[in-house]
Structures are given as structure tokens and as C-alpha cells.
Design a protein around this motif. Structure first.
Motif, PDB file in Angstrom:
ATOM      1  N   LEU A  23      -8.344  45.848 -14.197  1.00  0.00           N
ATOM      2  CA  LEU A  23      -7.159  45.398 -15.011  1.00  0.00           C
ATOM      3  C   LEU A  23      -5.689  45.992 -14.835  1.00  0.00           C
ATOM      4  O   LEU A  23      -4.691  45.414 -14.700  1.00  0.00           O
ATOM      5  CB  LEU A  23      -7.540  45.125 -16.568  1.00  0.00           C
ATOM      6  CG  LEU A  23      -6.586  44.351 -17.457  1.00  0.00           C
ATOM      7  CD1 LEU A  23      -6.017  43.299 -17.064  1.00  0.00           C
ATOM      8  CD2 LEU A  23      -6.864  44.782 -18.884  1.00  0.00           C
ATOM      9  N   LEU A  75      -2.489  44.132 -13.219  1.00  0.00           N
ATOM     10  CA  LEU A  75      -1.139  44.288 -14.148  1.00  0.00           C
ATOM     11  C   LEU A  75      -0.075  44.758 -13.118  1.00  0.00           C
ATOM     12  O   LEU A  75       1.107  44.571 -13.100  1.00  0.00           O
ATOM     13  CB  LEU A  75      -1.236  45.220 -15.240  1.00  0.00           C
ATOM     14  CG  LEU A  75      -2.246  44.510 -16.469  1.00  0.00           C
ATOM     15  CD1 LEU A  75      -2.352  45.534 -17.507  1.00  0.00           C
ATOM     16  CD2 LEU A  75      -1.318  43.296 -17.021  1.00  0.00           C
ATOM     17  N   ARG A  76      -0.310  45.887 -12.360  1.00  0.00           N
ATOM     18  CA  ARG A  76       0.542  46.651 -11.264  1.00  0.00           C
ATOM     19  C   ARG A  76       1.157  45.621 -10.356  1.00  0.00           C
ATOM     20  O   ARG A  76       2.441  45.942 -10.088  1.00  0.00           O
ATOM     21  CB  ARG A  76      -0.006  47.899 -10.814  1.00  0.00           C
ATOM     22  CG  ARG A  76      -0.043  48.888 -11.642  1.00  0.00           C
ATOM     23  CD  ARG A  76      -0.323  50.121 -10.725  1.00  0.00           C
ATOM     24  NE  ARG A  76      -1.712  50.154 -10.171  1.00  0.00           N
ATOM     25  CZ  ARG A  76      -2.754  50.859 -10.985  1.00  0.00           C
ATOM     26  NH1 ARG A  76      -2.511  51.472 -12.195  1.00  0.00           N
ATOM     27  NH2 ARG A  76      -3.964  50.806 -10.536  1.00  0.00           N
ATOM     28  N   HIS A 136       1.022  42.191 -10.981  1.00  0.00           N
ATOM     29  CA  HIS A 136       1.278  40.796 -11.368  1.00  0.00           C
ATOM     30  C   HIS A 136       2.513  40.909 -12.718  1.00  0.00           C
ATOM     31  O   HIS A 136       2.019  40.844 -13.703  1.00  0.00           O
ATOM     32  CB  HIS A 136       0.374  40.357 -11.989  1.00  0.00           C
ATOM     33  CG  HIS A 136      -0.770  39.776 -10.789  1.00  0.00           C
ATOM     34  ND1 HIS A 136      -1.683  40.541 -10.222  1.00  0.00           N
ATOM     35  CD2 HIS A 136      -0.956  38.383 -10.267  1.00  0.00           C
ATOM     36  CE1 HIS A 136      -2.196  39.786  -9.136  1.00  0.00           C
ATOM     37  NE2 HIS A 136      -1.909  38.874  -9.268  1.00  0.00           N
ATOM     38  N   LEU A 175       3.541  37.241 -21.273  1.00  0.00           N
ATOM     39  CA  LEU A 175       2.177  37.715 -20.906  1.00  0.00           C
ATOM     40  C   LEU A 175       1.365  37.228 -22.363  1.00  0.00           C
ATOM     41  O   LEU A 175       1.794  37.569 -23.294  1.00  0.00           O
ATOM     42  CB  LEU A 175       1.930  39.330 -20.892  1.00  0.00           C
ATOM     43  CG  LEU A 175       0.732  39.637 -20.989  1.00  0.00           C
ATOM     44  CD1 LEU A 175      -0.085  39.167 -19.692  1.00  0.00           C
ATOM     45  CD2 LEU A 175       0.680  41.192 -20.781  1.00  0.00           C
ATOM     46  N   VAL A 201      -4.574  51.081 -20.378  1.00  0.00           N
ATOM     47  CA  VAL A 201      -4.170  49.634 -20.815  1.00  0.00           C
ATOM     48  C   VAL A 201      -3.430  49.336 -21.948  1.00  0.00           C
ATOM     49  O   VAL A 201      -2.469  48.369 -21.908  1.00  0.00           O
ATOM     50  CB  VAL A 201      -5.466  48.765 -20.716  1.00  0.00           C
ATOM     51  CG1 VAL A 201      -5.389  47.179 -21.107  1.00  0.00           C
ATOM     52  CG2 VAL A 201      -6.254  48.783 -19.593  1.00  0.00           C
ATOM     53  N   LYS A 248      -0.084  50.379 -21.178  1.00  0.00           N
ATOM     54  CA  LYS A 248       0.723  49.413 -20.122  1.00  0.00           C
ATOM     55  C   LYS A 248       1.435  48.302 -21.013  1.00  0.00           C
ATOM     56  O   LYS A 248       2.334  47.865 -20.727  1.00  0.00           O
ATOM     57  CB  LYS A 248      -0.302  49.093 -19.260  1.00  0.00           C
ATOM     58  CG  LYS A 248       0.202  48.154 -18.115  1.00  0.00           C
ATOM     59  CD  LYS A 248       1.426  48.587 -17.149  1.00  0.00           C
ATOM     60  CE  LYS A 248       1.632  47.848 -16.304  1.00  0.00           C
ATOM     61  NZ  LYS A 248       2.788  48.239 -15.280  1.00  0.00           N
ATOM     62  N   LEU A 249       0.402  47.773 -21.925  1.00  0.00           N
ATOM     63  CA  LEU A 249       0.913  46.338 -22.602  1.00  0.00           C
ATOM     64  C   LEU A 249       1.950  46.956 -23.592  1.00  0.00           C
ATOM     65  O   LEU A 249       2.956  45.773 -23.691  1.00  0.00           O
ATOM     66  CB  LEU A 249      -0.363  46.039 -23.450  1.00  0.00           C
ATOM     67  CG  LEU A 249      -1.503  45.472 -22.679  1.00  0.00           C
ATOM     68  CD1 LEU A 249      -2.591  45.306 -23.536  1.00  0.00           C
ATOM     69  CD2 LEU A 249      -1.051  44.314 -21.625  1.00  0.00           C
ATOM     70  N   LEU A 292       5.230  47.124 -21.340  1.00  0.00           N
ATOM     71  CA  LEU A 292       5.562  45.813 -21.029  1.00  0.00           C
ATOM     72  C   LEU A 292       6.400  44.970 -22.001  1.00  0.00           C
ATOM     73  O   LEU A 292       7.682  44.496 -21.787  1.00  0.00           O
ATOM     74  CB  LEU A 292       4.545  44.997 -20.466  1.00  0.00           C
ATOM     75  CG  LEU A 292       3.499  45.229 -19.230  1.00  0.00           C
ATOM     76  CD1 LEU A 292       2.570  44.362 -19.071  1.00  0.00           C
ATOM     77  CD2 LEU A 292       4.610  44.862 -18.079  1.00  0.00           C
ATOM     78  N   THR A 348       8.993  42.263 -21.172  1.00  0.00           N
ATOM     79  CA  THR A 348       8.173  41.104 -21.021  1.00  0.00           C
ATOM     80  C   THR A 348       7.837  40.674 -22.532  1.00  0.00           C
ATOM     81  O   THR A 348       7.517  41.306 -23.292  1.00  0.00           O
ATOM     82  CB  THR A 348       6.996  41.624 -20.403  1.00  0.00           C
ATOM     83  OG1 THR A 348       7.115  42.070 -19.049  1.00  0.00           O
ATOM     84  CG2 THR A 348       5.832  40.654 -20.251  1.00  0.00           C
TER      85      THR A 348
END
Length: 263
Positions: free
Chosen positions: A23, A27-28, A30, A35, A60, A63-64, A67, A72
Motif C-alpha cells: 500500500l 501511495l508513493r 499515485h 482520496l 501508512v 502517510k494518510l 496527505l 489532498t
């Protein structure tokens, strides 16, 4: 390539079966403007029996959140495995918006219902104990698959093979369940006058037209390692991700046979 929208579901953080490393690689490669996290992102069901939280799974979450901080728009639609978060729908968590459901308008003007999908699963709705037993059985298959994958690598066999996916393909009742689920979702979307739906829940990545209604399922990050992406023109694609792919192998929507769709 930067996508307009990315849709992910059924990540199941907190379990050994979660393929967080794949995952993160996805994510890297895309980046996106928006999202959607379409449910079962955190598996509270499995965590009640025992928690497995790896460094990759922690990354993860980071990262979310990163973003969301950096522009995002991140929308989280809780599923049945993280249903405790439904009490907080309508609020933001670290810039991530929690919603019961959403209606997304694509670049070409189609209005899509975004919902996890457990409301259309009669077993989950009315026989929770059966759903929990099924979840334990599925996780057992996935954990067996981890050992099988190691054996395949030792034998020099390339590619990824899923025991759970093979079982679903071969068991007729599993196929019937998938089609019944799809029919229920499509009926609901048609009754609401929407153009389509993006959902998760059944770990079955799909993109097809059902008599004028778009049915899209994100798949999962336990078994198929798949998601959906929307390009600048508004077209949705299924992406099945393997480490080191670099560029996505896209699957565009295609009409399906009548037996697999509502007529």
C-alpha cells in the motif's frame, strides 16, 4: 501521473494479513487531489482478538495524515470492521473527514455514491456471529497464504498467488454471494437516481456497467492489493498493484453479462 481521485478500501490495519508495504508503494506512485478511504481501514474486529501493528502500518497512518496536511482531500467512510468510528461521522480527524457516505461527482459529471457496502450484506446485518466466524476463517486462509508465498519464493516461483482468492473463485456460494451483493447495491443506487456506486466490503475488485449504472468495487489490501483511480477525464480504472511496478496496469470498465448485473 497525478490522479483526480483515488479510492481505497479494506486495508485492515491492525492485522498480520494487512499488506501495508504494498500500500505504501502504491501511495508513493499515485498522488491525487482527493482520496476516499471506503471502510474497513482499521480492523477493530480482529484487534479485539489480538493486535498486530507493524512499523509499515504505522507509516501508512502517518502517510494518510501527511496527505491531508499537504492539500489532498481525504474522506474516510467507516465500514463494519471500523464501525466504532461511525459515531464521529461529520467531524474531522487530523484533516481527514469522516462521513457515513458521500456522493462524488466525477470529472465527466457522473454522480457516484461512495459507501462501504456492509448495509447490503444480509449476513453482516442480521447474523453478526456468522460474519465474525467467516472473518476468522478468511483471515486463517490469508495467514496460510503468507506461508505459501514464502515457500513459492524459496522454490523460485514468481508472481503472487492468493489462496483466499482461489477459494472464492471456486466456491459457488461465494460467487452467488458476490452477485447478490452487487445486485442489491445497484438497485439501491438506481432508486436514488444516481449514476453509479463505489464500494468495498467483499474484497472483490470490480468495475462494470450494469444496465446504465456503474458498479465499482475497490478490492482490498489483504488479498488482491487493488484500488480504483479516476483520471482527469472522469474515467475510473481498477489498479492491481505489485511492488516495483512503477506504472499502473489499468483496467477500464466494460459491460458485463446479464447474469452478473441487474437487468
Amino acid at each position: 501521473m497525478r490522479w483526480k481521485t483515488v479510492f481505497l478500501s479494506d486495508i485492515h490495519l491492525g492485522t498480520r494479513a494487512c499488506q501495508a508495504d504494498r500500500l505504501l508503494d502504491f501511495l508513493r506512485h499515485h498522488p491525487c487531489d482527493k482520496l476516499y478511504l471506503v471502510g474497513d481501514i482499521i480492523d477493530f474486529w480482529a484487534m479485539s482478538r489480538g493486535i498486530h501493528w507493524s512499523a509499515e502500518q504505522n507509516t501508512v497512518v502517518q502517510k494518510l495524515l501527511r496527505l491531508a496536511r499537504h492539500g489532498t482531500q481525504v474522506v474516510f467512510i467507516p465500514g463494519n470492521h471500523d464501525e466504532a468510528l461511525r459515531d464521529y461521522c461529520g467531524t474531522d480527524f487530523g484533516g481527514i473527514q469522516l462521513r457515513e457516505e458521500d456522493v462524488h461527482t466525477t470529472a465527466d459529471g457522473r454522480r457516484l455514491l461512495i459507501v462501504h457496502g456492509d448495509a447490503f450484506d444480509q449476513v453482516t446485518r442480521h447474523h453478526r456471529w456468522v460474519a465474525v466466524l467467516g472473518d476468522i476463517a478468511y483471515n486463517t486462509l490469508v495467514r496460510l497464504n503468507i506461508w505459501l508465498s514464502r515457500v513459492r519464493r524459496l522454490l523460485g516461483i514468481s508472481g503472487y498467488w492468493s489462496l483466499a482468492g482461489y477459494a472464492k473463485q471456486k466456491v459457488k456460494k461465494a460467487i452467488d454471494f458476490v452477485f447478490d451483493f452487487e445486485d442489491s447495491v445497484v438497485h439501491h443506487v438506481r432508486d436514488r437516481g444516481l449514476d453509479g456506486v463505489v464500494c468495498g466490503h467483499i474484497h472483490w475488485p470490480t468495475l462494470k456497467d450494469c444496465d446504465g449504472v456503474l458498479y465499482a468495487n475497490c478490492g482490498d489490501w489483504v488479498d488482491s492489493c487493488s484500488g480504483l483511480v479516476e483520471d482527469a477525464a472522469g474515467t475510473l480504472h481498477v489498479v492491481r498493484w505489485q511492488p516495483g511496478m512503477g506504472r499502473p496496469a489499468l483496467e477500464a470498465p466494460a459491460p458485463e453479462e446479464d447474469s452478473a448485473c441487474v437487468s
